[in-house]
Design an enzyme around this catalytic site. Structure first.
Site, PDB file in Angstrom:
ATOM      1  N   SER A  81       0.379  -1.326  -0.224  1.00  0.00           N
ATOM      2  CA  SER A  81      -0.327  -0.048   0.010  1.00  0.00           C
ATOM      3  C   SER A  81       0.931   0.831  -0.103  1.00  0.00           C
ATOM      4  O   SER A  81       0.185   2.045  -0.385  1.00  0.00           O
ATOM      5  CB  SER A  81      -0.566   0.336   1.328  1.00  0.00           C
ATOM      6  OG  SER A  81      -0.395  -0.109   2.154  1.00  0.00           O
ATOM      7  N   CYS A 134       3.106  -7.399   1.441  1.00  0.00           N
ATOM      8  CA  CYS A 134       1.852  -6.239   2.466  1.00  0.00           C
ATOM      9  C   CYS A 134       1.127  -7.785   3.118  1.00  0.00           C
ATOM     10  O   CYS A 134       0.078  -8.416   2.355  1.00  0.00           O
ATOM     11  CB  CYS A 134       1.240  -5.769   2.125  1.00  0.00           C
ATOM     12  SG  CYS A 134      -0.037  -5.363   2.382  1.00  0.00           S
ATOM     13  N   TYR A 136      -4.239   0.157   3.703  1.00  0.00           N
ATOM     14  CA  TYR A 136      -5.381  -0.594   3.359  1.00  0.00           C
ATOM     15  C   TYR A 136      -5.808  -1.692   4.718  1.00  0.00           C
ATOM     16  O   TYR A 136      -7.120  -1.818   4.528  1.00  0.00           O
ATOM     17  CB  TYR A 136      -4.226  -1.866   2.153  1.00  0.00           C
ATOM     18  CG  TYR A 136      -4.228  -1.680   0.868  1.00  0.00           C
ATOM     19  CD1 TYR A 136      -4.500  -1.388  -0.042  1.00  0.00           C
ATOM     20  CD2 TYR A 136      -3.129  -2.611   0.840  1.00  0.00           C
ATOM     21  CE1 TYR A 136      -4.047  -0.491  -0.608  1.00  0.00           C
ATOM     22  CE2 TYR A 136      -3.201  -2.265  -0.792  1.00  0.00           C
ATOM     23  CZ  TYR A 136      -2.989  -1.486  -1.577  1.00  0.00           C
ATOM     24  OH  TYR A 136      -3.039  -1.582  -3.121  1.00  0.00           O
ATOM     25  N   GLU A 143       4.201   5.901   7.122  1.00  0.00           N
ATOM     26  CA  GLU A 143       3.862   7.216   5.941  1.00  0.00           C
ATOM     27  C   GLU A 143       4.096   8.193   5.739  1.00  0.00           C
ATOM     28  O   GLU A 143       4.378   8.772   5.105  1.00  0.00           O
ATOM     29  CB  GLU A 143       2.635   7.088   5.304  1.00  0.00           C
ATOM     30  CG  GLU A 143       1.962   5.720   4.671  1.00  0.00           C
ATOM     31  CD  GLU A 143       3.079   5.262   3.920  1.00  0.00           C
ATOM     32  OE1 GLU A 143       2.884   5.716   2.816  1.00  0.00           O
ATOM     33  OE2 GLU A 143       3.089   3.889   3.105  1.00  0.00           O
ATOM     34  N   CYS A 186       2.510  -6.459   9.901  1.00  0.00           N
ATOM     35  CA  CYS A 186       2.734  -5.874   8.872  1.00  0.00           C
ATOM     36  C   CYS A 186       3.817  -4.990   8.314  1.00  0.00           C
ATOM     37  O   CYS A 186       4.414  -4.759   9.151  1.00  0.00           O
ATOM     38  CB  CYS A 186       1.515  -4.958   9.806  1.00  0.00           C
ATOM     39  SG  CYS A 186       1.430  -3.096   8.348  1.00  0.00           S
ATOM     40  N   THR A 187       4.157  -4.880   7.627  1.00  0.00           N
ATOM     41  CA  THR A 187       6.017  -5.134   6.537  1.00  0.00           C
ATOM     42  C   THR A 187       5.509  -3.551   7.227  1.00  0.00           C
ATOM     43  O   THR A 187       7.410  -3.372   7.437  1.00  0.00           O
ATOM     44  CB  THR A 187       5.733  -5.378   5.150  1.00  0.00           C
ATOM     45  OG1 THR A 187       4.490  -4.310   4.098  1.00  0.00           O
ATOM     46  CG2 THR A 187       5.635  -6.660   4.859  1.00  0.00           C
TER      47      THR A 187
END
Ligand code: DGL
Length: 261
Positions: free
Chosen positions: A7, A69, A38, A148, A180-181
């Site tokens: 994502s 992901c 996501y 992010e 979660c990556t």
């Protein structure tokens, strides 16, 4: 060529491991930044994104596709394999199996997005591998967004993460699975929280080993990297140094590009 997607920035942790394991392969990293995160979307939406992105990567000539992901793997890797049966795919799933093998206390915790936490695929993974080990599943809404925005040294976040993990650590969980990556990039925040009580479990290297097994001729390229994003490609490229991955930038064959898929 190998296509790797997520994502947003999280899959860069997987990209880094794949680059180390397959230094001559040509790699395309695709970040669906117009739709990140996501983890709070429904399965149908995620499936649609995954199929569109994978088709795009196949059209670019990728002969191996890595769903970097956990959320996309849980929601869509089965549909992806049905839709593109001729292209090998590697998914990413929380490291329940290694955590179960390593636990001494008999209790582990999986940190994941809300979507992965409620997925049937994670329930199945746990029932297949947990045996008599107690598995806590802890959704961590907002954590991927923290990565992010690259606000990784925010003391407020460190404190809220400490409080979020406290109940499971106090109950004796000694393996903390990064499901979660994006969370790989939170290791500097999470390490001090778990220190002396638990170990972090990341599967990026295991995923890279699987890529080595399936790479075939894609192993023999010129070690070039292409970055694609559905929004803000410049931010994707700028994130490399911020995430300690400047060394990947030397492989770029041009500036990150925006694509609409
Ligand atoms: N990096 C993804 C994962 O491994 C998804 C994070 C998100 O977009 O919510 O689950």
């Amino acid at each position: 060529m190998i296509g790797i997607f997520d994502s947003g920035l999280g899959g860069l942790s997987v990209l880094a491991s794949i680059t180390q394991s397959l230094p001559h392969a040509d790699l395309v990293y695709f970040a669906d930044t117009a739709h990140v995160p996501y983890g709070d979307k429904d399965d149908a939406f995620i499936r649609n994104r995954v199929l569109n992105i994978a088709r795009h990567l196949a059209d670019l000539g990728c002969t191996l596709i890595v769903v970097a992901c956990n959320t996309a793997t849980a929601a869509a890797v089965a549909s992806l394999r049905e839709t593109l049966p001729d292209i090998p795919t590697v998914g990413v799933e929380p490291g329940v199996k290694p955590a179960v093998a390593a636990t001494k206390s008999g209790r582990i915790v999986v940190l994941s997005t809300t979507s992965t936490a409620r997925s049937e695929r994670l329930s199945r993974l746990i029932s297949q591998h947990a045996g008599d080990v107690q598995v806590d599943v802890l959704p961590c809404p907002g954590w991927a967004t923290k990565v992010e925005t690259l606000h990784l040294d925010d003391p407020g976040f460190a404190e809220s993460a400490r409080q979020h993990l406290a109940p499971t650590l106090d109950s004796g969980a000694d393996q903390v699975v990064l499901g979660c990556t994006h969370y790989s990039f939170l290791t500097p925040v999470l390490e001090p929280i778990v220190a002396g009580r638990a170990e972090l479990v990341d599967v990026a290297e295991a995923v890279a080993r699987q890529c080595v097994r399936l790479a075939g001729t894609a192993e023999h390229g010129r070690g070039r990297l292409t970055l694609l994003a559905t929004a803000h490609p410049e931010a994707l490229q700028a994130a490399l140094p911020a995430l300690g991955l400047s060394w990947l930038a030397t492989r770029l064959i041009g500036a990150a590009r925006q694509v609409s898929v």
